[in-house]
Write an enzyme that holds these catalytic residues in place. Structure first.
Site, PDB file in Angstrom:
ATOM      1  N   ASN A 211      56.618  62.454  36.431  1.00  0.00           N
ATOM      2  CA  ASN A 211      56.929  61.180  36.616  1.00  0.00           C
ATOM      3  C   ASN A 211      57.178  60.409  35.315  1.00  0.00           C
ATOM      4  O   ASN A 211      56.891  60.914  34.226  1.00  0.00           O
ATOM      5  CB  ASN A 211      55.955  60.418  37.444  1.00  0.00           C
ATOM      6  N   ASP A 280      51.901  63.526  44.361  1.00  0.00           N
ATOM      7  CA  ASP A 280      51.589  63.568  45.528  1.00  0.00           C
ATOM      8  C   ASP A 280      52.124  64.868  46.273  1.00  0.00           C
ATOM      9  O   ASP A 280      51.467  65.407  46.970  1.00  0.00           O
ATOM     10  CB  ASP A 280      52.050  62.498  46.473  1.00  0.00           C
ATOM     11  N   LYS A 290      62.826  82.049  35.364  1.00  0.00           N
ATOM     12  CA  LYS A 290      63.582  80.909  35.544  1.00  0.00           C
ATOM     13  C   LYS A 290      64.402  81.029  36.678  1.00  0.00           C
ATOM     14  O   LYS A 290      65.091  82.003  36.846  1.00  0.00           O
ATOM     15  CB  LYS A 290      64.486  80.660  34.026  1.00  0.00           C
ATOM     16  N   PHE A 324      44.587  52.459  40.921  1.00  0.00           N
ATOM     17  CA  PHE A 324      45.652  51.720  40.314  1.00  0.00           C
ATOM     18  C   PHE A 324      46.734  51.787  41.487  1.00  0.00           C
ATOM     19  O   PHE A 324      46.698  52.805  42.330  1.00  0.00           O
ATOM     20  CB  PHE A 324      46.420  52.223  39.200  1.00  0.00           C
ATOM     21  N   LYS A 338      45.445  50.656  50.274  1.00  0.00           N
ATOM     22  CA  LYS A 338      44.720  51.933  49.384  1.00  0.00           C
ATOM     23  C   LYS A 338      43.125  51.520  48.907  1.00  0.00           C
ATOM     24  O   LYS A 338      42.429  52.312  48.971  1.00  0.00           O
ATOM     25  CB  LYS A 338      45.716  51.874  47.981  1.00  0.00           C
ATOM     26  N   LYS A 342      40.952  54.468  50.271  1.00  0.00           N
ATOM     27  CA  LYS A 342      40.369  55.354  49.180  1.00  0.00           C
ATOM     28  C   LYS A 342      38.826  54.737  48.781  1.00  0.00           C
ATOM     29  O   LYS A 342      38.334  55.340  48.028  1.00  0.00           O
ATOM     30  CB  LYS A 342      40.988  55.184  48.076  1.00  0.00           C
TER      31      LYS A 342
HETATM   32  N1  CTP Z   1      45.779  59.118  43.263  1.00  0.00           N
HETATM   33  C1  CTP Z   1      45.060  60.086  43.400  1.00  0.00           C
HETATM   34  N2  CTP Z   1      45.570  61.598  43.866  1.00  0.00           N
HETATM   35  C2  CTP Z   1      46.872  61.285  44.326  1.00  0.00           C
HETATM   36  C3  CTP Z   1      47.546  60.222  44.293  1.00  0.00           C
HETATM   37  C4  CTP Z   1      47.239  59.005  43.722  1.00  0.00           C
HETATM   38  O1  CTP Z   1      44.052  60.056  42.823  1.00  0.00           O
HETATM   39  N3  CTP Z   1      47.368  62.515  44.754  1.00  0.00           N
HETATM   40  C5  CTP Z   1      45.237  57.673  42.844  1.00  0.00           C
HETATM   41  C6  CTP Z   1      46.064  57.244  41.748  1.00  0.00           C
HETATM   42  O2  CTP Z   1      45.379  57.594  40.550  1.00  0.00           O
HETATM   43  C7  CTP Z   1      45.625  55.632  41.786  1.00  0.00           C
HETATM   44  C8  CTP Z   1      45.655  55.658  43.374  1.00  0.00           C
HETATM   45  O3  CTP Z   1      45.296  56.846  43.671  1.00  0.00           O
HETATM   46  O4  CTP Z   1      44.494  55.285  41.303  1.00  0.00           O
HETATM   47  C9  CTP Z   1      46.769  55.010  44.173  1.00  0.00           C
HETATM   48  O5  CTP Z   1      48.026  55.789  43.685  1.00  0.00           O
HETATM   49  P1  CTP Z   1      49.540  55.595  44.229  1.00  0.00           P
HETATM   50  O6  CTP Z   1      50.247  56.601  43.618  1.00  0.00           O
HETATM   51  O7  CTP Z   1      49.927  54.072  44.055  1.00  0.00           O
HETATM   52  O8  CTP Z   1      49.275  55.744  45.802  1.00  0.00           O
HETATM   53  P2  CTP Z   1      49.092  57.038  46.746  1.00  0.00           P
HETATM   54  O9  CTP Z   1      47.985  57.278  47.446  1.00  0.00           O
HETATM   55  O10 CTP Z   1      49.861  58.255  46.044  1.00  0.00           O
HETATM   56  O11 CTP Z   1      50.326  56.240  48.027  1.00  0.00           O
HETATM   57  P3  CTP Z   1      51.669  56.499  48.045  1.00  0.00           P
HETATM   58  O12 CTP Z   1      52.244  57.384  47.139  1.00  0.00           O
HETATM   59  O13 CTP Z   1      52.065  56.459  49.433  1.00  0.00           O
HETATM   60  O14 CTP Z   1      52.095  54.958  47.380  1.00  0.00           O
END
Ligand code: CTP
Length: 399
Positions: A211, A280, A290, A324, A338, A342
């Site tokens: 990303n 995710d 490859k 975040f 969130k 969380k």
């Molecule tokens: N985070 C994490 N582990 C993951 C995804 C996210 O610990 N697999 C943490 C990120 O570091 C951030 C927070 O969770 O502090 C929110 O991350 P974000 O990507 O905004 O949310 P998601 O929980 O992944 O939800 P979505 O992708 O559905 O928006």
């Protein structure tokens, strides 16, 4: 007790009309208990005399690199070493540019380059000079290196125009130094885990899913936390940024590696700040060789990665958890969800669809949502400044 008692401050005075205000700054620093050593540029001596500062501070004043030696310490090194803080007020566009570029061609700039003490600068200049993109770029560069920049005030300027660029009142500058000194050790002895950057999930030996995160926000937080005395563990995805001074860094690639590194230090931690952009999903299988192109279409099968922060929230004891939320719409609603899901203490939410804030830029514009229902909104600010805000909120929540 005065809050600067026993502190040694090198006060750099550069050649702007506001140089006369530095006399009051020196006097107030002294009254606050500091030992003040003034270093003037040649230009500054056109505005105010060395003698004035010598009388006010009761210390010799340095200007000339080649003055007769009165002791056997190399003077700029001696000043650089003795300083607890270096304050430059007023700081002209010229000294800002030289400091950003690492130029050392007089007593003040050599002292600045040689010191490890925190550097605080109070820019003062004509509005157009202040707003010039090159000055702004230099200021941003200095901020990213941890230099404290005291925002200039707005109002009538000596050159007859009005706008941003005035030196703030001496009392405000001295207050800033006192607040900085007080905040400096706010996190002393605290163990803080900071995650930064994006995770990358391999597809085959040469490709990955990743990303746009660069790590700027997390590195800024790690640097600031270390400066405030914390023991910092930075768990970082791939990033080109230099490791901040005094920060222990573990480099990882995947979400699962990040989870393992965070979990290993979690029990002992006082806080975790998850600024990383964690993938995710990961490819279900990683090809050993490859992947060659064959069909018109390639279907990737992805499986869920662990939600690291959710896991931490489930087993939370004394730890303060900061998350975040990078969103492209419905920022408040998603961020608050969130926060609850969380089990966080607060969440830093931003709209990453804005082009001037968020990923890969130096600025961010955020809202903070707290567990107790409070909301705080902030204007566009440098990530280094935002790091200070986040740590100040965190410090207030620590037992
Ligand atoms: N985070 C994490 N582990 C993951 C995804 C996210 O610990 N697999 C943490 C990120 O570091 C951030 C927070 O969770 O502090 C929110 O991350 P974000 O990507 O905004 O949310 P998601 O929980 O992944 O939800 P979505 O992708 O559905 O928006």
């Amino acid at each position: 007790m005065d809050s600067l008692t026993g502190k040694k401050i090198v006060l750099g005075v550069t050649g702007g009309i506001a140089a006369y205000k530095a006399v009051e700054i020196a006097s107030r620093l002294r009254k606050a208990g500091a030992e003040v050593h003034v270093v003037m540029t040649r230009e500054a001596t056109e505005f105010v005399t060395e003698l004035t500062f010598r009388e006010i501070t009761r210390q010799p004043v340095s200007v000339d690199m080649w003055a007769k030696v009165t002791n056997f310490n190399v003077e700029h090194i001696a000043l650089a070493t003795l300083a607890d803080y270096v304050l430059i007020a007023p700081a002209t566009a010229n000294i800002i540019a030289k400091t950003a570029a690492g130029i050392a061609d007089d007593m003040l700039t050599t002292t600045v380059l040689a010191t490890k003490a925190p550097l605080i600068m109070a820019p003062a200049m004509n509005t157009n000079m202040y707003e010039n993109p090159v000055t702004q770029k230099n200021i941003a560069e200095l901020k990213s290196r941890g230099v404290q920049i005291i925002e200039p005030a707005s109002g009538a300027l000596a050159c007859g125009t009005s706008g941003k660029g005035r030196l703030p009142e001496p009392a405000e500058i001295v207050q800033y130094v006192m607040d900085f000194a007080a905040g400096e050790q706010r996190l002393k002895g605290r163990k803080i885990i900071v995650t930064a950057g994006g995770t990358v999930e391999p597809l085959d030996p040469v490709r990955y899913l990743g990303n746009r995160s660069t790590g700027k926000m997390g590195y800024a937080i790690a640097a600031e936390a270390a400066k405030q005395g914390a023991e910092v563990l930075l768990v970082s995805g791939p990033s080109n940024l230099p490791v901040p001074t005094g920060v222990q860094t573990v480099r990882i690639q995947t979400a699962r590696e990040m989870q393992a590194a965070v979990q290993a230090a979690y029990a002992e931690a006082d806080a975790v700040i998850m600024s990383a952009a964690v993938a995710d999903y990961r490819p279900k299988t990683v090809a050993a060789e490859k992947i060659k192109k064959s069909e018109d279409e390639l279907v990737l099968h992805l499986e869920r990665n662990p939600d690291i922060l959710y896991g931490l929230g489930q087993t939370k004891a004394q730890q303060i958890l900061v998350g975040f939320a990078a969103e492209t719409c419905n920022v408040e609603e998603y961020a608050k969800k969130k926060l609850v899901k969380k089990n966080l203490d607060f969440i830093v939410a931003n709209d990453v669809s804005a082009s001037d804030a968020g990923f890969a830029v130096d600025n961010n514009r955020v809202q903070l949502y707290f567990r107790d229902g409070r909301t705080e909104r902030y204007p566009l600010m440098a990530k280094a400044d935002l790091a200070k805000v986040i740590l100040e909120k965190l410090a207030a929540l620590l037992p």
